[in-house]
Design a protein around this motif. Structure first.
Motif, PDB file in Angstrom:
ATOM      1  N   ILE A   4      36.566  29.535  47.742  1.00  0.00           N
ATOM      2  CA  ILE A   4      36.856  28.685  48.906  1.00  0.00           C
ATOM      3  C   ILE A   4      38.269  28.820  49.445  1.00  0.00           C
ATOM      4  N   GLY A   5      39.131  29.531  48.735  1.00  0.00           N
ATOM      5  CA  GLY A   5      40.539  29.623  49.122  1.00  0.00           C
ATOM      6  C   GLY A   5      40.778  29.971  50.580  1.00  0.00           C
ATOM      7  N   VAL A   8      39.825  27.097  52.860  1.00  0.00           N
ATOM      8  CA  VAL A   8      40.806  26.006  52.781  1.00  0.00           C
ATOM      9  C   VAL A   8      41.975  26.318  53.715  1.00  0.00           C
ATOM     10  N   ARG A   9      42.481  27.557  53.648  1.00  0.00           N
ATOM     11  CA  ARG A   9      43.592  27.963  54.514  1.00  0.00           C
ATOM     12  C   ARG A   9      43.192  27.855  55.994  1.00  0.00           C
ATOM     13  N   GLU A  10      41.998  28.343  56.320  1.00  0.00           N
ATOM     14  CA  GLU A  10      41.526  28.317  57.708  1.00  0.00           C
ATOM     15  C   GLU A  10      41.452  26.883  58.244  1.00  0.00           C
ATOM     16  N   GLN A  44      43.321  32.850  46.349  1.00  0.00           N
ATOM     17  CA  GLN A  44      42.310  33.114  45.326  1.00  0.00           C
ATOM     18  C   GLN A  44      42.893  33.657  44.025  1.00  0.00           C
ATOM     19  N   VAL A  45      44.147  33.330  43.753  1.00  0.00           N
ATOM     20  CA  VAL A  45      44.785  33.735  42.503  1.00  0.00           C
ATOM     21  C   VAL A  45      44.457  32.734  41.400  1.00  0.00           C
ATOM     22  N   ARG A  46      44.332  31.462  41.774  1.00  0.00           N
ATOM     23  CA  ARG A  46      44.071  30.392  40.800  1.00  0.00           C
ATOM     24  C   ARG A  46      42.625  29.939  40.884  1.00  0.00           C
ATOM     25  N   ARG A  47      42.028  29.733  39.746  1.00  0.00           N
ATOM     26  CA  ARG A  47      40.675  29.171  39.701  1.00  0.00           C
ATOM     27  C   ARG A  47      40.733  27.712  40.135  1.00  0.00           C
ATOM     28  N   VAL A  53      37.694  20.949  44.158  1.00  0.00           N
ATOM     29  CA  VAL A  53      37.087  21.283  45.449  1.00  0.00           C
ATOM     30  C   VAL A  53      36.772  20.004  46.212  1.00  0.00           C
ATOM     31  N   GLU A  54      36.230  19.031  45.512  1.00  0.00           N
ATOM     32  CA  GLU A  54      35.904  17.746  46.136  1.00  0.00           C
ATOM     33  C   GLU A  54      37.165  17.061  46.667  1.00  0.00           C
TER      34      GLU A  54
END
Length: 69
Positions: A4-5, A8-10, A44-47, A53-54
């Motif tokens: 989702i990274g 999230v940025r978008e 997307q470097v960190r899980r 996410v919530e």
């Protein structure tokens, strides 16, 4: 994993928010996250956990499934 990274940025950028502002909103939801950790999530470097996410969806004021589109 972290799929989702980029979304999230978008969403963050479409709302005119900085990483610092989003991290602050997450902190208000009792998630102690720094700007640098948020940057790692977006790249997307960190899980990221399901709970995180919530919290991101709440901080961005979007439906949870929006992050997976």
């Amino acid at each position: 994993m972290n799929i989702i990274g980029p979304k999230v940025r978008e969403i963050r950028e479409s709302k005119g928010m900085t990483q610092e502002e989003l991290a602050a909103k997450c902190n208000l939801l009792n998630w102690d996250i720094s700007r640098s950790t948020l940057a790692k999530i977006e790249s997307q470097v960190r899980r990221i956990t399901d709970e995180e996410v919530e919290l991101l969806a709440r901080a961005l004021n979007v439906e949870l499934n929006t992050l997976y589109e």
